[in-house]
Design a protein around this motif. Structure first.
Motif: not given
Length: 389
Positions: A57-65, A366-371, A377-379
């Motif tokens: 349901f929610l990827k730790y690696w990516g989250m909001k991104d 991790q892409g942020g949770l609420t922001i 690019d970084f990775y």
């Protein structure tokens, strides 16, 4: 391995709230690659990976991104997300990671399990290993976020030197290959992201003169409760020092560092995160554009605390800049380890290359949770750099 308890509100916030992110602009030139070993991503405190239900349901690696590893795989990097105990000690997590990578039963060690008062063996990954092959010809790159940094560092140490305590306590026929050592050349690089190499002052803040209206005590209690909530109920006498809650304290982290060496044949990288700015009075305050609500209070409190640990370590003004949970100075590199600022073309094995601090809070990479933080690019840059070494 324990199941992570996800707070429904956090899931809802992560899935509903959105903001703009810059488009990906990095071009990957695979023709320049000298290697392309697998990348193993290891989550931090309270995190999760591909073996965990919530990862659907929610990827730790990516989250909001968006799903980071799916994207990186589409760009030609072979990436995997490990699942280790979200509240366990660095030792237990390293043992679990080894079992996932080798497709074996988790062996926490005879000496360790008896001393720490928990079962010696854990989950069996023989039917579903994380990767298909791992040896000196098929090396891996380890990437650990937050407490995942200590996890991958300890795994690398055990791969090279094993454990003398386990060798002395265990019959050779029963000894895990992890504790035998001699496998340093199975690891190509190690990257630590926002990792509390030297602990975090969040645990010490309530002892200082800067305690305001009891808020520091409140934050320390909240963090402690979060770390140990699911371990207190069914620990069956397991000792306190066998949890992340213990290893994350400054005195404990510095003691752990004494048992972890910097391997001569491995490339090391460390990337701190910073979400605070220096105020006129010398303290550090959270940047509202970079700090998610979850970390606003803690960023402010860590950013104004100086004092001493129970063991006498001096927490100076150098510790004020932080990402909401981890001090920038702690995330740079383990104290006393060979280290230098990262410089393109000057990367060597056996020393920490300290990357410029990423502008964001503890969950930004991790892409942020609420922001939403744009992290692709970084990775792409980082993994391409490693492949070009």
């Amino acid at each position: 391995m324990k199941k992570l308890r996800i707070i429904p509100l956090l899931l809802a916030l992560a899935l509903i709230i959105s903001s703009c992110a810059a488009p990906v602009s990095v071009k990957v030139n695979k023709e320049d690659f000298k290697t392309n070993y697998k990348y193993i991503f290891v989550h931090g405190l309270s995190g999760w990976g591909s073996y965990d239900f919530q990862n659907k349901f929610l990827k730790y690696w990516g989250m909001k991104d968006g799903d980071l590893l799916k994207y990186l795989n589409s760009q030609g990097f072979e990436c995997y997300a490990a699942s280790v105990d979200p509240y366990g000690s660095a030792w237990d997590r390293a043992c679990e990671l080894y079992a996932q990578l080798t497709g074996s039963v988790v062996d926490y060690g005879k000496e360790h399990s008896e001393r720490c008062k928990h079962a010696r063996y854990g989950r069996d990954f023989s039917k579903k290993p994380l990767i298909d092959k791992w040896d000196s010809e098929n090396k891996i790159n380890l990437i650990g976020h937050s407490f995942g940094g200590a996890t991958v560092r300890l795994l690398a140490e055990l791969m090279k030197n094993g454990s003398e305590a386990e060798r002395n306590a265990t019959d050779k026929s029963e000894l895990s290959p992890l504790f035998a050592g001699g496998k340093a050349d199975w690891i190509y690089s190690l990257t630590a992201l926002a990792a509390p190499h030297n602990g975090t002052s969040a645990y010490n803040a309530n002892n200082g003169e800067n305690n305001i209206d009891g808020e520091l005590t409140f934050w320390q209690k909240k963090m402690s409760d979060m770390v140990s909530a699911s371990t207190q109920e069914n620990n069956n006498g397991r000792i306190e020092s066998d949890y992340a809650n213990y290893d994350l304290k400054i005195d404990s982290a510095l003691e752990l560092n004494k048992s972890i060496s910097t391997l001569e044949n491995v490339y090391y990288f460390s990337c701190p995160c910073s979400a605070t700015v220096k105020a006129e009075d010398g303290t550090f305050r959270p940047d509202s554009e970079l700090t998610q609500t979850l970390f606003v209070k803690s960023a402010r409190l860590i950013g104004m605390y100086t004092g001493k640990t129970d063991g006498g370590f001096e927490i100076t003004e150098e510790w004020l800049d932080n990402d909401g949970l981890v001090n920038v100075i702690s995330a740079r590199a383990p104290f006393g380890a060979p280290q230098k600022e990262y410089a393109e073309g000057e990367v060597k094995t056996g020393e920490w290359n300290i990357m410029p601090a990423f502008k964001g809070d503890h969950l930004s990479l991790q892409g942020g949770l609420t922001i939403r933080f744009s992290i692709k690019d970084f990775y792409l840059n980082h993994l391409s750099m490693i492949n070009n070494l």
